[in-house]
Enzyme design. Structure first.
Site, PDB file in Angstrom:
ATOM      1  N   CYS A  32       0.878  -1.183   0.000  1.00 41.31           N
ATOM      2  CA  CYS A  32       0.000   0.000   0.000  1.00 41.31           C
ATOM      3  C   CYS A  32       0.909   1.225   0.000  1.00 41.31           C
ATOM      4  CB  CYS A  32      -0.934   0.015   1.207  1.00 41.31           C
ATOM      5  SG  CYS A  32      -2.046   1.460   1.202  1.00 41.31           S
ATOM      6  N   CYS A  87      -4.344   5.623  -5.526  1.00 39.05           N
ATOM      7  CA  CYS A  87      -3.752   4.312  -5.188  1.00 39.05           C
ATOM      8  C   CYS A  87      -2.265   4.389  -5.515  1.00 39.05           C
ATOM      9  CB  CYS A  87      -4.436   3.213  -5.992  1.00 39.05           C
ATOM     10  SG  CYS A  87      -3.772   1.563  -5.650  1.00 39.05           S
TER      11      CYS A  87
HETATM   12  N1  LIG Z   1      -6.186  -2.459  -2.591  1.00 37.70           N
HETATM   13  C1  LIG Z   1      -4.775  -2.852  -2.645  1.00 37.70           C
HETATM   14  C2  LIG Z   1      -4.041  -2.434  -1.361  1.00 37.70           C
HETATM   15  C3  LIG Z   1      -3.971  -0.928  -1.181  1.00 37.70           C
HETATM   16  C4  LIG Z   1      -3.254  -0.268  -2.309  1.00 37.70           C
HETATM   17  C5  LIG Z   1      -3.367   1.235  -2.381  1.00 37.70           C
HETATM   18  N2  LIG Z   1      -4.244   1.874  -1.463  1.00 37.70           N
HETATM   19  C6  LIG Z   1      -2.013   1.880  -2.428  1.00 37.70           C
HETATM   20  O1  LIG Z   1      -1.869   3.059  -2.044  1.00 37.70           O
HETATM   21  O2  LIG Z   1      -1.064   1.204  -2.918  1.00 37.70           O
HETATM   22  C7  LIG Z   1      -4.687  -4.375  -2.814  1.00 37.70           C
HETATM   23  O3  LIG Z   1      -5.537  -5.075  -2.296  1.00 37.70           O
HETATM   24  O4  LIG Z   1      -3.734  -4.822  -3.456  1.00 37.70           O
END
Ligand SMILES: N[C@H](CCC[C@H](N)C(=O)O)C(=O)O
Length: 299
Positions: free
Chosen positions: A76, A224
């Site tokens: 993340c 993200c």
């Molecule tokens: N939903 C992503 C995790 C959070 C990624 C995102 N919030 C970031 O800033 O990288 C997953 O399940 O792979």
């Protein structure tokens, strides 16, 4: 009833993060707690970054990552910058080494407050992203959505940043696509045995792009970080961009930019802001929480 843990509600370009201090404890934030917290509009979050005592010499903490649907994640980016800002504020230190299930992350908070995270090397092998079918070249895989003769989205680049990503290249503003409709279909497509984060990327110059992401386990988020890395790497891999890309997020214009540098050593360094919003305490087992009244910018 577990003893309450301190947490901070933060964000990275609008990606809503709960940084929970689980140091000195032997328990963990449960999926039940994540789902309960997500169901309460007062918390409103996309990911939980739970800080645990280090498990490996030379690291400052082990970070456990949960999506708001209770699923675990291996990376993340936005959340990691939030953890750095919280610990830098607590310790006065500027450099940190974290461990997640995906590996070791080195990070630094700069004098201007932005934070750089070494997100590691991208993985392109079809069976490690993972994909359900073998592709020799995962920079353009056979996947489309919409009418067979006029697909709305097609031929994405696939890559793992520790977590799986599919990046669809679009010519129009990413906000003009029904990602809220296509996102869950693609997130849960049989092509992705571990589901996938789905990003629309509009290249605006050889060193810039605008993205919008339907996140695995969280849905439409304002930003993200690992998807920005996935898109930037895929842009370079397909010749659409260079190896240094400024990524802006379509869903929250004006929130800033993530600078992604795919270094010659193969590592991807993401630089961007983090923002503290408020603090509270929560039961890591049930998700029961209370908000601190005082606005002390602390964990
Ligand atoms: N939903 C992503 C995790 C959070 C990624 C995102 N919030 C970031 O800033 O990288 C997953 O399940 O792979």
């Amino acid at each position: 009833m577990a003893a309450h843990a301190q947490f901070a509600r933060m964000n990275g370009l609008g990606n809503r993060i709960l940084v929970v201090d689980m140091r000195g404890r032997r328990d963990a934030v449960t999926p039940r707690a994540a789902i309960a917290l997500a169901a309460d509009p007062a918390t409103g979050f996309d990911q939980i970054m739970a800080i645990h005592d280090p498990r490996t010499d030379g690291t400052d903490a082990f970070i456990d990552i949960l999506n708001c649907d209770g699923s675990k994640a291996q990376a993340c980016g936005n959340g990691t910058r939030c953890v750095v800002q919280a610990l830098a504020g607590e310790t006065g230190r500027k450099t940190f080494t974290f461990q997640t299930v995906a590996g070791i992350l080195n990070a630094v908070e700069h004098e201007d407050g932005t934070i750089s995270v070494d997100m590691g090397r991208p993985v392109f092998d079809w069976d490690r992203i993972p994909l359900a079918e073998e592709f020799f070249d995962t920079s353009r895989i056979e996947l489309q959505i919409g009418p067979i003769d006029a697909p709305v989205l097609h031929s994405p680049s696939a890559v793992s940043m520790g977590n799986p990503h599919a990046v669809f290249w679009v010519e129009r503003d990413p906000m003009s696509y029904d990602l809220d409709r296509f996102g869950p279909l693609l997130e849960n497509h049989p092509m992705f045995p571990e589901r996938a984060n789905i990003t629309l990327a509009q290249v605006t110059s050889p060193s810039a792009m605008t993205t919008r992401t339907w996140e695995r386990g969280a849905g439409l988020t304002l930003a993200c970080g690992s998807a920005a890395c996935a898109a930037a790497v895929s842009g370079a891999r397909t010749g659409r961009t260079g190896r240094t890309v400024a990524v802006t997020v379509a869903s929250s214009p004006g929130r800033g930019t993530l600078h992604i540098d795919w270094r010659e050593d193969g590592k991807v360094v993401m630089t961007g802001p983090a923002e503290w919003e408020w603090s509270g305490t929560l039961d890591p087992e049930t998700g029961a929480f209370s908000r601190d009244e005082a606005g002390a910018a602390a964990l």
